[in-house]
Design a protein around this motif. Structure first.
Motif, PDB file in Angstrom:
ATOM      1  N   HIS A 196       0.828  -1.197   0.000  1.00 16.29           N
ATOM      2  CA  HIS A 196       0.000   0.000   0.000  1.00 16.29           C
ATOM      3  C   HIS A 196       0.871   1.259   0.000  1.00 16.29           C
ATOM      4  CE1 HIS A 196      -3.752  -2.145   1.860  1.00 16.29           C
ATOM      5  NE2 HIS A 196      -3.563  -2.432   0.591  1.00 16.29           N
ATOM      6  N   LYS A 197       0.439   2.268  -0.702  1.00 16.61           N
ATOM      7  CA  LYS A 197       1.185   3.517  -0.732  1.00 16.61           C
ATOM      8  C   LYS A 197       1.273   4.121   0.665  1.00 16.61           C
ATOM      9  CE  LYS A 197       1.523   8.078  -2.862  1.00 16.61           C
ATOM     10  NZ  LYS A 197       0.981   9.041  -3.866  1.00 16.61           N
ATOM     11  N   ARG A 198       0.203   3.985   1.453  1.00 17.81           N
ATOM     12  CA  ARG A 198       0.219   4.570   2.792  1.00 17.81           C
ATOM     13  C   ARG A 198       1.307   3.939   3.662  1.00 17.81           C
ATOM     14  NH1 ARG A 198      -5.227   2.357   5.917  1.00 17.81           N
ATOM     15  NH2 ARG A 198      -4.704   0.137   5.919  1.00 17.81           N
ATOM     16  N   SER A 199       1.567   2.642   3.462  1.00 17.99           N
ATOM     17  CA  SER A 199       2.610   1.967   4.236  1.00 17.99           C
ATOM     18  C   SER A 199       3.991   2.499   3.857  1.00 17.99           C
ATOM     19  CB  SER A 199       2.544   0.450   4.004  1.00 17.99           C
ATOM     20  OG  SER A 199       1.271  -0.049   4.360  1.00 17.99           O
ATOM     21  N   LYS A 200       4.182   2.759   2.576  1.00 19.17           N
ATOM     22  CA  LYS A 200       5.463   3.282   2.111  1.00 19.17           C
ATOM     23  C   LYS A 200       5.692   4.699   2.624  1.00 19.17           C
ATOM     24  CE  LYS A 200       5.216   0.405  -2.041  1.00 19.17           C
ATOM     25  NZ  LYS A 200       5.088   0.395  -3.522  1.00 19.17           N
ATOM     26  N   VAL A 201       4.640   5.516   2.620  1.00 15.86           N
ATOM     27  CA  VAL A 201       4.763   6.891   3.122  1.00 15.86           C
ATOM     28  C   VAL A 201       5.040   6.875   4.624  1.00 15.86           C
ATOM     29  CG1 VAL A 201       3.521   9.058   3.503  1.00 15.86           C
ATOM     30  CG2 VAL A 201       3.306   7.866   1.312  1.00 15.86           C
ATOM     31  N   TYR A 202       4.350   6.007   5.342  1.00 18.73           N
ATOM     32  CA  TYR A 202       4.572   5.893   6.788  1.00 18.73           C
ATOM     33  C   TYR A 202       6.022   5.505   7.092  1.00 18.73           C
ATOM     34  CZ  TYR A 202       5.105   3.177  11.055  1.00 18.73           C
ATOM     35  OH  TYR A 202       5.599   2.649  12.223  1.00 18.73           O
ATOM     36  N   LYS A 203       6.548   4.550   6.342  1.00 18.13           N
ATOM     37  CA  LYS A 203       7.908   4.079   6.586  1.00 18.13           C
ATOM     38  C   LYS A 203       8.920   5.202   6.385  1.00 18.13           C
ATOM     39  CE  LYS A 203      11.075   0.330   5.328  1.00 18.13           C
ATOM     40  NZ  LYS A 203      11.282  -0.869   4.457  1.00 18.13           N
ATOM     41  N   PHE A 240      -4.842   8.106   6.423  1.00 17.64           N
ATOM     42  CA  PHE A 240      -4.397   7.453   5.196  1.00 17.64           C
ATOM     43  C   PHE A 240      -5.412   6.394   4.777  1.00 17.64           C
ATOM     44  CE2 PHE A 240       0.503   8.120   5.722  1.00 17.64           C
ATOM     45  CZ  PHE A 240       0.309   9.497   5.658  1.00 17.64           C
ATOM     46  N   GLU A 241      -5.972   6.527   3.577  1.00 15.30           N
ATOM     47  CA  GLU A 241      -6.907   5.527   3.068  1.00 15.30           C
ATOM     48  C   GLU A 241      -6.142   4.322   2.530  1.00 15.30           C
ATOM     49  OE1 GLU A 241      -9.841   5.936   3.755  1.00 15.30           O
ATOM     50  OE2 GLU A 241     -10.154   8.091   3.962  1.00 15.30           O
ATOM     51  N   ASN A 242      -6.780   3.150   2.604  1.00 18.16           N
ATOM     52  CA  ASN A 242      -6.109   1.941   2.096  1.00 18.16           C
ATOM     53  C   ASN A 242      -6.265   1.798   0.586  1.00 18.16           C
ATOM     54  OD1 ASN A 242      -8.743   1.042   1.726  1.00 18.16           O
ATOM     55  ND2 ASN A 242      -8.735  -0.238   3.549  1.00 18.16           N
ATOM     56  N   VAL A 265      -3.453  14.511   8.307  1.00 17.77           N
ATOM     57  CA  VAL A 265      -2.540  14.425   7.167  1.00 17.77           C
ATOM     58  C   VAL A 265      -3.147  13.356   6.271  1.00 17.77           C
ATOM     59  CG1 VAL A 265      -0.194  13.960   6.381  1.00 17.77           C
ATOM     60  CG2 VAL A 265      -0.585  15.003   8.633  1.00 17.77           C
ATOM     61  N   VAL A 266      -3.629  13.750   5.088  1.00 15.54           N
ATOM     62  CA  VAL A 266      -4.455  12.851   4.289  1.00 15.54           C
ATOM     63  C   VAL A 266      -3.708  12.266   3.109  1.00 15.54           C
ATOM     64  CG1 VAL A 266      -6.539  14.079   4.995  1.00 15.54           C
ATOM     65  CG2 VAL A 266      -5.420  14.709   2.861  1.00 15.54           C
ATOM     66  N   LEU A 267      -4.087  11.039   2.809  1.00 12.61           N
ATOM     67  CA  LEU A 267      -3.589  10.329   1.636  1.00 12.61           C
ATOM     68  C   LEU A 267      -4.761   9.492   1.130  1.00 12.61           C
ATOM     69  CD1 LEU A 267      -1.284   9.328  -0.246  1.00 12.61           C
ATOM     70  CD2 LEU A 267      -0.874   7.509   1.426  1.00 12.61           C
ATOM     71  N   GLY A 268      -5.195   9.770  -0.081  1.00 11.05           N
ATOM     72  CA  GLY A 268      -6.359   9.085  -0.635  1.00 11.05           C
ATOM     73  C   GLY A 268      -6.585   9.571  -2.043  1.00 11.05           C
TER      74      GLY A 268
END
Length: 359
Positions: A196-203, A240-242, A265-268
């Motif tokens: 997921h993109k959200r996981s990459k951004v979180y990392k 962050f949306e999945n 902080v949004v991601l979607g």
């Protein structure tokens, strides 16, 4: 003088008095109705329209969780008139709209009533609040449905996860949202997938600034009563949306961040989708930065500046959050739209519509 008294005596006097009272009543009533619509009795408002009642049949309850449909549910709960919700399939022949929740159809728990003669003019509605990736193969539903019910703003009936409603001015100053903050950033996640993109951004983000993570993924689940109090102790919340899909903005923004009193902080979906439904300067979109490292630096500097941070909550003076969680309300929303929708509309390629990209 005696002549005038004679003219105004007896039956004529009574007729003149009656005419005057009738004229006065009509004038008063006309003025009341035109200038004080909000004062009309509830039963008058309810029956003010001559529109016939729309019968909506729910073929199966989403996720097999039923709710009471006793009484005039749409009116009693949501002040939507001329709308009858039923879940008994014996109403099939008389229902104006039959609603099918996608999850049960895809999993094979329910089937479309294709073996029954479909009443003329009856509309079938496809309903889903899932992102496209979770809706399964929809090719088999070509030329079946006349109506869509979705979080999408271009659906026939739009049912978002939440929305902002105007707030009555009370003159109160926004609370000091910078108090009692103990964490810079927090995130609640259970469904963690590396792809997921959200996981990459979180990392990347946690390599720059501290991020406190809760949820099943880190074996620190939060009970429902502890969710918002926990988020309120964070300056920022990763909403962050999945799935990065058109208009797909869930409770992560509306409930977790906004009601949790943390800056989201949004991601979607793309930035314009958020701007269309959320107040200016109430969120921070990942796409507004050239790198994740830049995001981290911005959040740190913002947390250290009380005035700039508090500015992200000015929207609370004018707006309040309304969450949409009751399936009955979503179904009731069909009725006000019913007569506005084309009667002959058919989704020849439902899958193409569901998987439409951001434009």
């Amino acid at each position: 003088m005696a002549f005038n008294k004679m003219l105004l005596s007896g039956p004529m006097k009574r007729r003149l008095l009656l005419s005057f009272l009738c004229l006065l009543s009509l004038c008063l009533l006309d003025g009341w109705l035109t200038s004080n619509q909000g004062l009309l009795p509830v039963n008058v408002l309810r029956n003010s329209s001559s529109s016939p009642t729309v019968t909506v049949l729910l073929w199966h309850w989403p996720f097999n969780t039923s709710l009471s449909l006793k009484g005039d549910v749409c009116w009693d709960l949501y002040r939507i008139p001329h709308c009858k919700l039923v879940d008994r399939r014996s109403f099939f022949s008389s229902a104006d709209v039959v609603v099918f929740h996608n999850k049960e159809l895809i999993r094979g728990h329910q089937k479309l009533p294709v073996d029954f003669p479909r009443p003329p003019g009856q509309r079938w509605a496809w309903m889903s609040l899932e992102a496209p990736v979770h809706n399964g193969n929809l090719r088999r539903f070509a030329h079946v449905f006349n109506m869509t019910i979705s979080y999408r703003r271009d659906a026939d009936v739009t049912v978002p996860y939440g929305e902002l409603l105007p707030k009555e001015a009370d003159g109160r100053v926004t609370e000091d949202v910078s108090l009692n903050k103990s964490s810079l950033i927090c995130w609640v996640v259970s469904n963690y997938r590396r792809r997921h993109k959200r996981s990459k951004v979180y990392k990347e983000l946690k390599a720059t600034v501290p991020v406190k993570v809760y949820g099943r993924w880190t074996k620190t689940p939060l009970p429902s009563e502890a969710l918002l109090p926990t988020i309120s102790r964070c300056y920022f919340y990763l909403a962050f949306e999945n799935s990065l899909s058109k208009d797909y903005i869930t409770e992560k923004l509306w409930r977790n961040a906004y009601l949790g009193r943390a800056v989201p902080v949004v991601l979607g979906p793309q930035l314009s989708d958020y701007r269309d439904v959320a107040p200016p300067n109430s969120f921070i979109h990942v796409d507004q930065f050239t790198s994740v490292g830049e995001i981290g630096k911005y959040l740190q500097s913002l947390a250290e500046d009380k005035k700039r941070y508090t500015d992200y909550f000015k929207w609370k003076l004018k707006w309040r959050v309304k969450l949409h969680t009751d399936w009955r309300e979503r179904l009731c929303k069909i009725c006000p739209q019913y007569n506005r929708l084309p009667q002959q509309k058919v989704y020849s390629d439902l899958e193409a519509w569901v998987n439409a990209k951001n434009t």
